[in-house]
Design a protein around this motif. Structure first.
Motif, mmCIF file in Angstrom:
data_model
loop_
_atom_site.group_PDB
_atom_site.id
_atom_site.type_symbol
_atom_site.label_atom_id
_atom_site.label_comp_id
_atom_site.label_asym_id
_atom_site.label_seq_id
_atom_site.Cartn_x
_atom_site.Cartn_y
_atom_site.Cartn_z
ATOM 1 N N GLU A 162 0.823 -1.206 0.000
ATOM 2 C CA GLU A 162 0.000 0.000 0.000
ATOM 3 C C GLU A 162 0.861 1.261 0.000
ATOM 4 N N PHE A 163 2.026 1.200 0.683
ATOM 5 C CA PHE A 163 2.880 2.380 0.756
ATOM 6 C C PHE A 163 3.380 2.785 -0.623
ATOM 7 N N ARG A 164 3.538 1.805 -1.531
ATOM 8 C CA ARG A 164 3.992 2.131 -2.887
ATOM 9 C C ARG A 164 2.908 2.888 -3.655
ATOM 10 N N ILE A 165 1.664 2.505 -3.409
ATOM 11 C CA ILE A 165 0.561 3.226 -4.037
ATOM 12 C C ILE A 165 0.562 4.674 -3.567
ATOM 13 N N PHE A 166 0.739 4.882 -2.268
ATOM 14 C CA PHE A 166 0.770 6.235 -1.718
ATOM 15 C C PHE A 166 1.971 7.020 -2.244
ATOM 16 N N ASP A 167 3.119 6.373 -2.290
ATOM 17 C CA ASP A 167 4.321 7.036 -2.778
ATOM 18 C C ASP A 167 4.157 7.448 -4.242
#
Length: 247
Positions: free
Chosen positions: A49-54
């Motif tokens: 999920e953090f990659r989506i946010f990044d």
């Protein structure tokens, strides 16, 4: 039209119109988002999920940069045109901080001193959010709505509240009252009247709709939860690097 009558010259209007319309009608901007393997994407989202946010933050930064690159030219000594996105950084005090910014500035050494400052919810940001007719407001036309007047070094600015799914923070103040405000806003600030036609054309051609559609298309593909995205921004260990990561 009163708005058009306020423009400095017909030539400036034509040049600014042309740039704005060309960019807003570019059919290739989201070409890379059309052919997405949904199953593969869902799997990636569950695990990273953090990659989506990044990536979403990078996308917003790129959108800010592209608007600046496409719409601003011929900056001369002393002139500043500042594009930026802000986000709700403190849900208790309703303070907004800079998510990203992109500058046209003759002297690059002055960029840091002219970065957007933190602001509290209110004035044009609130007026644009609660408006049922326009999410895009010019300071020079709506100064009466502002308690805090524009710093003397600036001539004008435009405030935009993008209207896309999830861009509303709701806080229960008490049993009977709920407060709402946007998670993300956009703005452009100028220090020279030369760029008044740019702001006026952005208003006239409803730049808020373009920005809203741009962010909505991304959210439709990657299903970004804006509240979770902002929590990630606020709590990220690299927040200072992220906060100062500008194009």
């Amino acid at each position: 039209n009163l708005l058009l009558d306020n423009l400095e010259s017909e030539k400036e209007l034509e040049e600014t119109d042309s740039l704005l319309l060309e960019y807003m009608n570019d059919p290739d901007i989201f070409a890379d988002l059309q052919d997405v393997d949904r199953n593969q994407l869902e799997n990636i989202m569950r695990q990273n999920e953090f990659r989506i946010f990044d990536n979403f933050q990078s996308y917003i930064q790129r959108l800010c940069q592209m608007l600046h690159e496409e719409l601003v030219e011929n900056v001369e000594n002393g002139q500043i045109v500042r594009f930026h996105f802000r986000y709700l950084a403190d849900k208790k005090s309703f303070v907004y901080s800079t998510l990203c910014s992109s500058f046209s500035i003759f002297d690059d050494s002055r960029e840091q001193e002219n970065q957007p400052s933190d602001i509290k919810y209110g004035d044009l940001l609130e007026a644009a959010f609660v408006s049922s007719t326009s999410k895009c407001l010019l300071y020079s036309i709506n100064e009466s709505k502002c308690t805090n007047k524009l710093n003397k070094k600036w001539k004008d600015f435009i405030t935009v509240v993008p209207n896309f799914d999830g861009n509303v923070y709701r806080k229960q103040v008490n049993q009977f009252k709920k407060r709402e405000c946007p998670f993300i806003s956009f703005g452009v600030t100028i220090n020279d009247q030369k760029y008044e036609p740019l702001l006026q054309c952005m208003d006239f051609y409803s730049i808020d709709q373009f920005i809203s559609d741009s962010l909505q298309k991304y959210i439709n593909v990657f299903r970004v939860n804006i509240d979770a995205f902002l929590n990630w921004l606020i709590n990220d260990d690299n927040m200072e690097v992220r906060k100062n990561g500008r194009y």
